[in-house]
Design a protein around this motif. Structure first.
Motif, mmCIF file in Angstrom:
data_model
loop_
_atom_site.group_PDB
_atom_site.id
_atom_site.type_symbol
_atom_site.label_atom_id
_atom_site.label_comp_id
_atom_site.label_asym_id
_atom_site.label_seq_id
_atom_site.Cartn_x
_atom_site.Cartn_y
_atom_site.Cartn_z
ATOM 1 N N THR A 1 -61.872 3.327 15.298
ATOM 2 C CA THR A 1 -61.655 2.032 14.651
ATOM 3 C C THR A 1 -62.905 1.161 14.796
ATOM 4 N N ARG A 2 -62.970 0.131 13.980
ATOM 5 C CA ARG A 2 -64.103 -0.789 14.047
ATOM 6 C C ARG A 2 -63.586 -2.197 14.356
ATOM 7 N N VAL A 3 -64.332 -2.940 15.160
ATOM 8 C CA VAL A 3 -63.967 -4.310 15.495
ATOM 9 C C VAL A 3 -64.246 -5.209 14.290
ATOM 10 N N ILE A 4 -63.202 -5.913 13.833
ATOM 11 C CA ILE A 4 -63.376 -6.882 12.746
ATOM 12 C C ILE A 4 -64.044 -8.145 13.279
ATOM 13 N N ARG A 5 -63.457 -8.671 14.329
ATOM 14 C CA ARG A 5 -64.069 -9.825 14.996
ATOM 15 C C ARG A 5 -63.417 -10.000 16.358
ATOM 16 N N VAL A 6 -64.047 -10.791 17.190
ATOM 17 C CA VAL A 6 -63.476 -11.174 18.486
ATOM 18 C C VAL A 6 -63.122 -12.645 18.394
ATOM 19 N N LYS A 7 -61.833 -12.930 18.566
ATOM 20 C CA LYS A 7 -61.309 -14.284 18.389
ATOM 21 C C LYS A 7 -61.043 -14.921 19.748
ATOM 22 N N ARG A 8 -61.459 -16.138 19.897
ATOM 23 C CA ARG A 8 -61.205 -16.861 21.141
ATOM 24 C C ARG A 8 -59.703 -17.084 21.316
ATOM 25 N N GLY A 9 -59.182 -16.857 22.534
ATOM 26 C CA GLY A 9 -57.786 -17.098 22.848
ATOM 27 C C GLY A 9 -57.649 -18.101 23.973
ATOM 28 N N LEU A 10 -56.417 -18.543 24.224
ATOM 29 C CA LEU A 10 -56.189 -19.524 25.283
ATOM 30 C C LEU A 10 -56.519 -18.933 26.644
ATOM 31 N N ASN A 11 -56.121 -17.672 26.847
ATOM 32 C CA ASN A 11 -56.398 -17.001 28.118
ATOM 33 C C ASN A 11 -57.462 -15.925 27.947
ATOM 34 N N ASN A 12 -57.134 -14.902 27.140
ATOM 35 C CA ASN A 12 -58.084 -13.820 26.887
ATOM 36 C C ASN A 12 -58.513 -13.844 25.427
ATOM 37 N N PRO A 13 -59.719 -13.365 25.144
ATOM 38 C CA PRO A 13 -60.108 -13.208 23.738
ATOM 39 C C PRO A 13 -59.287 -12.102 23.080
ATOM 40 N N PHE A 14 -59.154 -12.191 21.767
ATOM 41 C CA PHE A 14 -58.477 -11.146 20.996
ATOM 42 C C PHE A 14 -59.545 -10.284 20.321
ATOM 43 N N VAL A 15 -59.545 -9.005 20.662
ATOM 44 C CA VAL A 15 -60.399 -8.053 19.955
ATOM 45 C C VAL A 15 -59.582 -7.529 18.783
ATOM 46 N N ILE A 16 -59.915 -7.959 17.568
ATOM 47 C CA ILE A 16 -59.168 -7.591 16.369
ATOM 48 C C ILE A 16 -59.865 -6.395 15.728
ATOM 49 N N VAL A 17 -59.156 -5.264 15.670
ATOM 50 C CA VAL A 17 -59.731 -4.029 15.125
ATOM 51 C C VAL A 17 -59.102 -3.730 13.769
ATOM 52 N N ASP A 18 -59.727 -2.813 13.019
ATOM 53 C CA ASP A 18 -59.201 -2.518 11.683
ATOM 54 C C ASP A 18 -58.096 -1.468 11.698
ATOM 55 N N ALA A 19 -57.815 -0.847 12.841
ATOM 56 C CA ALA A 19 -56.619 -0.025 12.986
ATOM 57 C C ALA A 19 -55.447 -0.947 13.300
ATOM 58 N N ALA A 20 -54.249 -0.499 12.952
ATOM 59 C CA ALA A 20 -53.085 -1.357 13.129
ATOM 60 C C ALA A 20 -51.862 -0.521 13.474
ATOM 61 N N MET A 21 -50.743 -1.213 13.674
ATOM 62 C CA MET A 21 -49.517 -0.524 14.060
ATOM 63 C C MET A 21 -49.018 0.422 12.976
ATOM 64 N N ASN A 22 -49.451 0.242 11.741
ATOM 65 C CA ASN A 22 -49.065 1.209 10.709
ATOM 66 C C ASN A 22 -49.841 2.512 10.857
ATOM 67 N N ASP A 23 -51.000 2.472 11.517
ATOM 68 C CA ASP A 23 -51.812 3.661 11.758
ATOM 69 C C ASP A 23 -51.424 4.366 13.055
ATOM 70 N N LEU A 24 -51.142 3.590 14.082
ATOM 71 C CA LEU A 24 -50.753 4.104 15.396
ATOM 72 C C LEU A 24 -49.573 3.267 15.873
ATOM 73 N N ALA A 25 -48.376 3.816 15.728
ATOM 74 C CA ALA A 25 -47.156 3.037 15.953
ATOM 75 C C ALA A 25 -46.673 3.046 17.391
ATOM 76 N N ARG A 26 -47.135 3.949 18.212
ATOM 77 C CA ARG A 26 -46.551 4.143 19.546
ATOM 78 C C ARG A 26 -46.562 2.877 20.412
ATOM 79 N N PRO A 27 -47.657 2.119 20.463
ATOM 80 C CA PRO A 27 -47.602 0.901 21.286
ATOM 81 C C PRO A 27 -46.534 -0.084 20.822
#
Length: 420
Positions: A290-316
């Motif tokens: 997968t590729r990182v779309i962007r890293v978004k600032r969060g209240l506690n931890n940053p969000f690493v937003i990737v181009d893979a999603a739950m429709n691609d890998l549903a187990r989590p």
């Protein structure tokens, strides 16, 4: 062991840098290692060397139904354990002999039973009296005899996730073991059926052999009883279920340990033992790139937003499952982040508060241990299309499943005249 390793600062699949695949095929993309599949198939077989008779091995197609994967395993001498007519068709298309196909599953339709009979498959695993009687009637009406095993539910807690447990009394699979002798006698007397043994499968991702040993012990007791009542038992299907390590330091039983337990428990049975491994063959043989779309600032931890999603890998999203997450080109720097996909669901979260390689927009990363129950469970949710799949062979690779774009999915839909 798998064949995904850092070389010259970059993660490779065998001898192919993953950045090459990302550039050529795009992301997200599943990447499979031929060498890893072959090694796991051979190690599992070798673990059963101590059995009294050569076993029958059938790969659980639901774990990874890609035609290239099935052909590879057919070349390794594996048959197929299928749970639908679609999987049966795939196994045949991949070159798996019909006589090496076992048809499991609690909800086989009449059409699927006919499909199995037409193909001449090796065994139906009957999951209820109702199914057995229907199969017998269909086969007899066609002048055929269906080879079968009766799947029993031993009421054994596999100690795995509730959604992948199949051997407890309140699970839908098999017949209660206490009802098995009476039902076995009834079905054995029907024309159209050759009931030659029993089958059991108590769940997936087992990390402890004790529940399996308990279930197999109960099966052995039933074997003795059925033979004492005059039945011929030639095959016993012990299913699959051995887990694979997903987390660092996690340990699961090796095929050798599993095989030693089976040899001890089944000594003297005098039958052909049948096995349906899936995850243990495929799990560590694939990653989701997968590729990182962007890293978004969060209240506690940053969000690493990737181009893979739950429709691609549903187990989590389905099970809260853990998948290792690493950069393709690690710098040595670390960060603590939430790893998420772009789907409009909070459930599209792969990990929270996860220490991982430091990542920025555009970086490549992988979800490890994604060769089983990855692409096979994909969907087109949020109209994202279906992920591509690649198989690596040494320094070469091939696309073994094209990316299905949203437009192709829309082409199968129609707006009726009454809406125009």
């Amino acid at each position: 062991m798998d064949h995904f390793a850092i070389r010259d600062g970059e993660l490779h699949a065998e001898d192919v840098p993953l950045s090459r695949i990302a550039e050529d095929v795009g992301t997200p993309v599943y990447v499979y290692s031929r060498a890893t599949f072959e090694r796991h198939a051979r190690v599992f077989r070798a673990g059963l060397d101590g059995l009294e008779k050569p076993p029958h091995l059938a790969f659980a197609v639901k774990a990874n139904p890609n035609l290239a994967v099935l052909r590879l395993l057919a070349n390794e001498g594996y048959g197929a354990d299928v749970v639908s007519g679609g999987e049966l068709a795939r196994a045949l298309l991949a070159g798996m002999p019909a006589e090496d196909i076992v048809f499991s599953g609690v909800g086989k339709t009449g059409a699927e039973l006919v499909q199995g009979l037409d193909a001449g498959i090796g065994q139906f695993n009957i999951e209820s009296g109702e199914e057995g009687r229907e199969l017998a009637a269909i086969a007899a009406s066609r002048g055929q005899v269906a080879r079968c095993a009766l799947r029993v539910n031993p009421d054994v807690d596999a100690g795995t996730h509730d959604k992948i447990s199949t051997g407890k009394a309140d699970n839908k699979f098999g017949v209660p073991i206490g009802h098995a002798p009476e039902l076995f006698a009834e079905l054995s007397a029907l024309p159209g059926i050759e009931l030659r043994g029993l089958a059991v499968h108590i769940g997936s991702q087992l990390s402890d052999l004790t529940p399996l040993e308990t279930a197999f012990g109960k099966l052995g007791e039933m074997l003795v009883r059925l033979r004492s009542e005059g039945h011929s038992i030639t095959h016993m299907d012990l299913g699959g279920g051995i887990g694979v390590p997903y987390r660092p330091g996690e340990r699961t039983p090796s095929p050798a340990e599993y095989g030693a337990m089976v040899a001890r428990v089944t000594k003297g049975w005098g039958v052909t033992l049948m096995f349906e491994p899936g995850r243990v063959i495929a799990g560590n043989a694939g990653v989701l790139l997968t590729r990182v779309i962007r890293v978004k600032r969060g209240l506690n931890n940053p969000f690493v937003i990737v181009d893979a999603a739950m429709n691609d890998l549903a187990r989590p999203a389905l099970y809260g499952a853990y998948h290792g997450f690493t950069a393709v080109r690690p710098t040595g720097e670390r960060m603590t982040a939430n790893i998420v996909g772009p789907i409009c669901e909070t459930g599209d979260t792969f990990a929270t508060d996860r220490e991982t390689d430091a990542l920025v927009s555009g970086d490549l990363a992988i979800f490890r241990t994604a060769g089983a129950y990855g692409a096979t469970m994909a969907s087109s949710y949020n109209s994202r299309g279906f992920v591509a799949e690649v198989m690596v062979d040494g320094s070469d690779y091939a696309v073994v499943a094209d990316r299905i774009l949203p437009g192709s999915i829309a082409d199968a839909e129609r707006v009726p005249d009454f809406l125009t």
